[in-house]
Design an enzyme around this catalytic site. Sequence first.
Site, PDB file in Angstrom:
ATOM      1  N   LYS A   1       0.850  -1.190   0.000  1.00  0.00           N
ATOM      2  CA  LYS A   1       0.000   0.000   0.000  1.00  0.00           C
ATOM      3  C   LYS A   1       0.885   1.237   0.000  1.00  0.00           C
ATOM      4  O   LYS A   1       2.039   1.125   0.438  1.00  0.00           O
ATOM      5  CB  LYS A   1      -0.949   0.036   1.193  1.00  0.00           C
ATOM      6  CG  LYS A   1      -0.369  -0.238   2.572  1.00  0.00           C
ATOM      7  CD  LYS A   1       0.834   0.474   3.073  1.00  0.00           C
ATOM      8  CE  LYS A   1       0.824   1.946   3.221  1.00  0.00           C
ATOM      9  NZ  LYS A   1       2.135   2.524   3.685  1.00  0.00           N
TER      10      LYS A   1
ATOM     11  N   TYR B   1      -4.617   3.850   6.162  1.00  0.00           N
ATOM     12  CA  TYR B   1      -5.061   2.893   7.192  1.00  0.00           C
ATOM     13  C   TYR B   1      -6.332   3.401   7.888  1.00  0.00           C
ATOM     14  O   TYR B   1      -7.231   2.619   8.197  1.00  0.00           O
ATOM     15  CB  TYR B   1      -3.981   2.686   8.261  1.00  0.00           C
ATOM     16  CG  TYR B   1      -2.792   1.891   7.810  1.00  0.00           C
ATOM     17  CD1 TYR B   1      -2.749   0.512   7.969  1.00  0.00           C
ATOM     18  CD2 TYR B   1      -1.692   2.508   7.240  1.00  0.00           C
ATOM     19  CE1 TYR B   1      -1.648  -0.226   7.561  1.00  0.00           C
ATOM     20  CE2 TYR B   1      -0.588   1.787   6.835  1.00  0.00           C
ATOM     21  CZ  TYR B   1      -0.574   0.422   6.991  1.00  0.00           C
ATOM     22  OH  TYR B   1       0.513  -0.309   6.584  1.00  0.00           O
TER      23      TYR B   1
HETATM   24  P1  NAD Z   1      12.469   2.023   1.905  1.00  0.00           P
HETATM   25  O1  NAD Z   1      12.904   3.377   1.452  1.00  0.00           O
HETATM   26  O2  NAD Z   1      13.034   1.499   3.158  1.00  0.00           O
HETATM   27  O3  NAD Z   1      12.742   0.954   0.741  1.00  0.00           O
HETATM   28  C1  NAD Z   1      12.501   1.233  -0.601  1.00  0.00           C
HETATM   29  C2  NAD Z   1      13.386   0.350  -1.473  1.00  0.00           C
HETATM   30  O4  NAD Z   1      13.195   0.719  -2.838  1.00  0.00           O
HETATM   31  C3  NAD Z   1      14.898   0.522  -1.169  1.00  0.00           C
HETATM   32  O5  NAD Z   1      15.497  -0.738  -1.121  1.00  0.00           O
HETATM   33  C4  NAD Z   1      15.418   1.317  -2.372  1.00  0.00           C
HETATM   34  O6  NAD Z   1      16.757   1.005  -2.687  1.00  0.00           O
HETATM   35  C5  NAD Z   1      14.471   0.847  -3.474  1.00  0.00           C
HETATM   36  N1  NAD Z   1      14.373   1.808  -4.576  1.00  0.00           N
HETATM   37  C6  NAD Z   1      14.407   1.478  -5.868  1.00  0.00           C
HETATM   38  N2  NAD Z   1      14.325   2.557  -6.636  1.00  0.00           N
HETATM   39  C7  NAD Z   1      14.246   3.610  -5.814  1.00  0.00           C
HETATM   40  C8  NAD Z   1      14.145   5.017  -6.012  1.00  0.00           C
HETATM   41  N3  NAD Z   1      14.077   5.549  -7.249  1.00  0.00           N
HETATM   42  N4  NAD Z   1      14.101   5.804  -4.932  1.00  0.00           N
HETATM   43  C9  NAD Z   1      14.103   5.296  -3.683  1.00  0.00           C
HETATM   44  N5  NAD Z   1      14.197   3.959  -3.431  1.00  0.00           N
HETATM   45  C10 NAD Z   1      14.273   3.132  -4.487  1.00  0.00           C
HETATM   46  O7  NAD Z   1      10.888   2.074   1.950  1.00  0.00           O
HETATM   47  P2  NAD Z   1       9.916   1.064   2.734  1.00  0.00           P
HETATM   48  O8  NAD Z   1       9.573   1.665   4.044  1.00  0.00           O
HETATM   49  O9  NAD Z   1      10.459  -0.293   2.701  1.00  0.00           O
HETATM   50  O10 NAD Z   1       8.596   1.185   1.838  1.00  0.00           O
HETATM   51  C11 NAD Z   1       8.438   0.477   0.623  1.00  0.00           C
HETATM   52  C12 NAD Z   1       6.948   0.336   0.301  1.00  0.00           C
HETATM   53  O11 NAD Z   1       6.331  -0.387   1.353  1.00  0.00           O
HETATM   54  C13 NAD Z   1       6.178   1.644   0.196  1.00  0.00           C
HETATM   55  O12 NAD Z   1       5.201   1.544  -0.800  1.00  0.00           O
HETATM   56  C14 NAD Z   1       5.504   1.786   1.542  1.00  0.00           C
HETATM   57  O13 NAD Z   1       4.303   2.515   1.502  1.00  0.00           O
HETATM   58  C15 NAD Z   1       5.247   0.358   1.913  1.00  0.00           C
HETATM   59  N6  NAD Z   1       5.229   0.129   3.370  1.00  0.00           N
HETATM   60  C16 NAD Z   1       4.212  -0.586   3.891  1.00  0.00           C
HETATM   61  C17 NAD Z   1       4.176  -0.838   5.251  1.00  0.00           C
HETATM   62  C18 NAD Z   1       3.099  -1.689   5.831  1.00  0.00           C
HETATM   63  O14 NAD Z   1       2.940  -1.704   7.047  1.00  0.00           O
HETATM   64  N7  NAD Z   1       2.376  -2.436   5.019  1.00  0.00           N
HETATM   65  C19 NAD Z   1       5.166  -0.304   6.086  1.00  0.00           C
HETATM   66  C20 NAD Z   1       6.207   0.417   5.512  1.00  0.00           C
HETATM   67  C21 NAD Z   1       6.229   0.633   4.136  1.00  0.00           C
END
Ligand code: NAD
Length: 378
Positions: free
Chosen positions: A146, A231
Site C-alpha cells: 500500500k 489505514y
Molecule cells: P524504503 O525506502 O526502506 O525501501 C525502498 C526500497 O526501494 C529501497 O530498497 C530502495 O533502494 C528501493 N528503490 C528502488 N528505486 C528507488 C528510487 N528511485 N528511490 C528510492 N528507493 C528506491 O521504503 P519502505 O519503508 O520499505 O517502503 C516500501 C513500500 O512499502 C512503500 O510503498 C511503503 O508505503 C510500503 N510500506 C508498507 C508498510 C506496511 O505496514 N504495510 C510499512 C512500511 C512501508
Amino acid sequence: MKDKKSLSNRRAFIKTTGKLSAGAMTTGLFAGGLFTGSPALAREPEKKLGVALVGLGNLSTKQIAPALQKTAHCRLAGIVSGTPEKRKKWASQYDLPESSIYDYESFDKIADNDDIDIVYIVLPNSMHAEYTIRAAKAGKHVFCEKPMATSSEDCRKMINACRDAQRKLGIGYRCQFEPHHLECMKFAAEKNFGPLRHITAGFGFKIGNPKQWRLNKELAGGGPLMDVGVYALQACRYLAGGEPESISAIEIKTDPVKFAEVEETLNWSMQIGDVSCSCQTSYAYNGINQFHAYGTKGHFGLAPAFSYKGIKGTSSSGPIKFPQVDHFQMELDDFAQCVKNDSPTRVPGEEGLRDMLVLEAIYESAATGKTITPAAFQ
Ligand code: NAD
C-alpha cells in the site's frame, strides 16, 4: 435518491469485502492457516509457493523477509534489487540461488523462473504500477504494498494487466488479517454495539530525514495521507461497510520547507451512509494511531490500531483481547492460499482502487475547499 445511492454503495462494498469475514473463517486464520485443500495441492500438499521481493528496503528487510521464514504456504525464493551489496548479503543470508536474483534491468527474465510464483512489490509508491505490470506480463501473481499506486489511473492499469495475464493481484492491507481488526469488523457488521453512527480514525508519525522519498511527490504521490492515512480510511470503510458519499478536507502546513512537495497534516471528514467519520493523518507528530467506533448502544476501538505489534482494544463492554500475530505472515499465507486454491483474495486490486479514488477526492477537497463526492460510484 441518497438512500438508493447509499444502498448501492453498500452493496458494492459487500460484494468485495463480504468475502472478508467469511474469508477469514474459511482460511482458518485463527487456527494457524488451516488449509482445506484443492486438487492441485492435494497432489503437493507441502509445496510452498515461491515469493520474490522487489525492493529490499526497510519493510522487506525488517518485516517481510522474517515473516517469510514463518509462513506455511509460501517462502522467500528470489530478490530484485539495484544494489549489488544487498543482493550478495541477501543471497547468503537466505541461501538464494544465483538464478533467482535480479536487478531492475534483468527483472523481466523472472518469466523463465518456475521457482517463483508470486512477486511482492515493496518499492516507493510511484514504482508499484510499473513493477506490477511487468510482473503480471512475466506470468507471476502480484502482491503489492500500500498505497496501491499514486493515481486511480495507475490502479486501473495494474488491475487490467493482472486480469489480462490471468494472475491474481493483492494489496498489502495487513490489518485485514489481524484478529483485533477482524473482531471490530464483526462488531460493526453484527451491530453488537447498535448501528454505528460515528468513527474517529487517525494514523501519523513525525517524519525524520527531509531527503527521503516519502517527501518527494514524484516517488511518493503524496504525503502522510498516501503513506499512513490510508489505514484510517480503510478502517472507516471496513467498519462502516460502505463507500464515502461526501468528503471534505483541510490541509495544515507549519513547515513549508520540509513539506514543499507533499502535505504535512490532513484532517478530513466523510459520510458513509449514516456514519460520520472524522479522520486525521500527519507527518508532524507521533502518537496518533487509533480508531474508535460509536454505535447507538455502545462503542469500541483500537489504540494502537495500526502498528506491527501491540494492538490493544477497548469497548464499552470491556477489553478486546486476542493473541498478537505477525501481520505479514498472515497476509502472505492468505494470498498464497488464494493462489493455490484459485480463490478470491479479500484485498484485491479493486480494494486498492476504491481507496485511491477516495484519497484523490480528499486531496481535491483540501485543494479546492469544496465538499467532494468520490468518482467511484458516479
Ligand atoms: P524504503 O525506502 O526502506 O525501501 C525502498 C526500497 O526501494 C529501497 O530498497 C530502495 O533502494 C528501493 N528503490 C528502488 N528505486 C528507488 C528510487 N528511485 N528511490 C528510492 N528507493 C528506491 O521504503 P519502505 O519503508 O520499505 O517502503 C516500501 C513500500 O512499502 C512503500 O510503498 C511503503 O508505503 C510500503 N510500506 C508498507 C508498510 C506496511 O505496514 N504495510 C510499512 C512500511 C512501508
